[in-house]
Design an enzyme around this catalytic site. Structure first.
Site, mmCIF file in Angstrom:
data_model
loop_
_atom_site.group_PDB
_atom_site.id
_atom_site.type_symbol
_atom_site.label_atom_id
_atom_site.label_comp_id
_atom_site.label_asym_id
_atom_site.label_seq_id
_atom_site.Cartn_x
_atom_site.Cartn_y
_atom_site.Cartn_z
ATOM 1 N N SER A 184 6.928 -0.456 9.876
ATOM 2 C CA SER A 184 5.538 -0.429 9.413
ATOM 3 C C SER A 184 5.222 0.977 8.923
ATOM 4 C CB SER A 184 4.619 -0.812 10.576
ATOM 5 O OG SER A 184 3.368 -0.183 10.444
ATOM 6 N N SER A 185 4.375 1.049 7.902
ATOM 7 C CA SER A 185 4.052 2.369 7.342
ATOM 8 C C SER A 185 3.412 3.268 8.392
ATOM 9 C CB SER A 185 3.108 2.209 6.161
ATOM 10 O OG SER A 185 3.700 1.326 5.239
ATOM 11 N N ARG A 186 2.633 2.667 9.275
ATOM 12 C CA ARG A 186 1.944 3.481 10.296
ATOM 13 C C ARG A 186 2.895 3.997 11.372
ATOM 14 N NH1 ARG A 186 -1.966 -0.127 9.076
ATOM 15 N NH2 ARG A 186 -3.980 0.735 8.464
ATOM 16 N N MET A 219 0.847 -1.193 0.000
ATOM 17 C CA MET A 219 0.000 0.000 0.000
ATOM 18 C C MET A 219 0.886 1.248 0.000
ATOM 19 S SD MET A 219 -3.450 -0.906 2.021
ATOM 20 C CE MET A 219 -2.886 -0.642 3.678
ATOM 21 N N HIS A 252 9.617 -3.577 3.331
ATOM 22 C CA HIS A 252 9.257 -3.907 1.941
ATOM 23 C C HIS A 252 10.526 -4.237 1.144
ATOM 24 C CE1 HIS A 252 5.875 -1.051 3.024
ATOM 25 N NE2 HIS A 252 5.190 -2.084 2.581
ATOM 26 N N GLY A 300 4.849 -10.247 4.400
ATOM 27 C CA GLY A 300 5.618 -10.149 5.639
ATOM 28 C C GLY A 300 4.910 -10.853 6.791
HETATM 29 O O1 PAF Z 1 -0.142 -5.699 3.919
HETATM 30 C C1 PAF Z 1 -0.524 -4.830 3.114
HETATM 31 O O2 PAF Z 1 0.180 -3.869 2.787
HETATM 32 C C2 PAF Z 1 -1.922 -4.952 2.514
HETATM 33 O O3 PAF Z 1 -2.793 -5.555 3.403
HETATM 34 C C3 PAF Z 1 -1.934 -5.671 1.157
HETATM 35 C C4 PAF Z 1 -1.475 -7.122 1.295
HETATM 36 C C5 PAF Z 1 -1.042 -4.945 0.166
HETATM 37 C C6 PAF Z 1 -3.361 -5.690 0.592
HETATM 38 O O4 PAF Z 1 -3.855 -4.415 0.405
#
Ligand code: PAF
Length: 251
Positions: A183-185, A28, A35, A145
């Protein structure tokens, strides 16, 4: 790197790649080294790596979480290029949901507890979009992940139940120096919250019982959704002010 925004265009590229092994990393966006480790592994194990960035509206159970979700496309494109990702699939919501989300993927057992209990509808949205993305990309391997452990189990279960021709590759959680999972958050944590956040992984992997961990976290000012032992792991979800953190460790 080719940036592809339409399903039809990707399917044209896909026809030219029939003799290649394709690794797929769905994201996302707001990409970080967690990532990065998935792109690196996908690159090692496949001929072609495809990443997707799609901030999937249907998996956010709170509209402000969707609105606040960081959008950093320029950074993300440069990050993907630095890992030599070959294709970025970057669709609009209308491209992914031509049906306006009238069709949904639901699982009735694993998805109703833990994250499913605290984030109603989240797993329906997640499974639906992952199913669509797997059908579109038609990869040999897809990388997820372990940080979102329940998500990983559900995706594995869906692939098995629907006979999807893709192998799901689980990848270890990547942590910052203070042991907080990337984590992005988490990038929204301020300095004070960040200091406090490091107690979460510390306690989660301690010898204390889940009950004692919950107690300690509450004393430190966390709001605790759950701390449980399941699937040979200890999993937890907590809030620091308006930021929700999830994590898990193998027991
Ligand atoms: O883990 C994520 O970033 C999301 O849940 C995913 C797997 C890309 C689905 O939108």
């Amino acid at each position: 790197m080719n940036i592809v925004t339409k399903v039809e265009s990707w399917l044209e590229f896909r026809k030219l790649l029939t003799d290649k092994k394709i690794g797929f990393v769905p994201t996302m966006g707001h990409l970080h080294d967690g990532h990065g480790s998935l792109f690196k592994r996908a690159k090692q194990e496949n001929d072609i790596v495809v990443a997707s960035i799609f901030i999937n509206p249907t998996q956010f159970n709170q509209s402000n979480d969707f609105a606040n979700y960081p959008r950093t496309l320029d950074h993300d494109v440069a990050f993907l290029q630095s890992f030599e990702v070959d294709y970025l699939f970057l669709p609009e919501a209308s491209e992914i949901y031509p049906d306006d989300y009238q069709f949904q993927m639901t699982e009735n057992v694993l998805s109703v507890e833990l994250e499913g209990e605290y984030r109603p509808g989240h797993f329906n949205g997640m499974l639906t979009v992952v199913l669509k993305l797997l059908n579109i990309i038609q990869a040999d391997r897809a990388y997820f992940g372990e940080k979102d452990y329940q998500q990983l189990l559900l995706v594995e279960k869906m692939v098995k139940a629907l006979f999807l021709p893709v192998k799901i590759i689980p990848c270890e959680t990547i942590r910052a120096k203070d042991n907080v999972a990337l984590s992005s958050r988490n990038s929204r944590l301020n300095e004070e919250q960040r200091l406090k956040a490091s107690h979460f992984p510390r306690l989660l992997q301690s010898e204390l019982s889940s009950f004692e961990i919950t107690d300690e976290l509450k004393k430190l000012g966390f709001k605790v959704d759950y701390i449980v032992e399941k699937w040979q792991r200890r999993l937890g979800a907590v809030w620091l002010d308006d930021i929700r953190l999830i994590d898990n460790f193998s027991l």
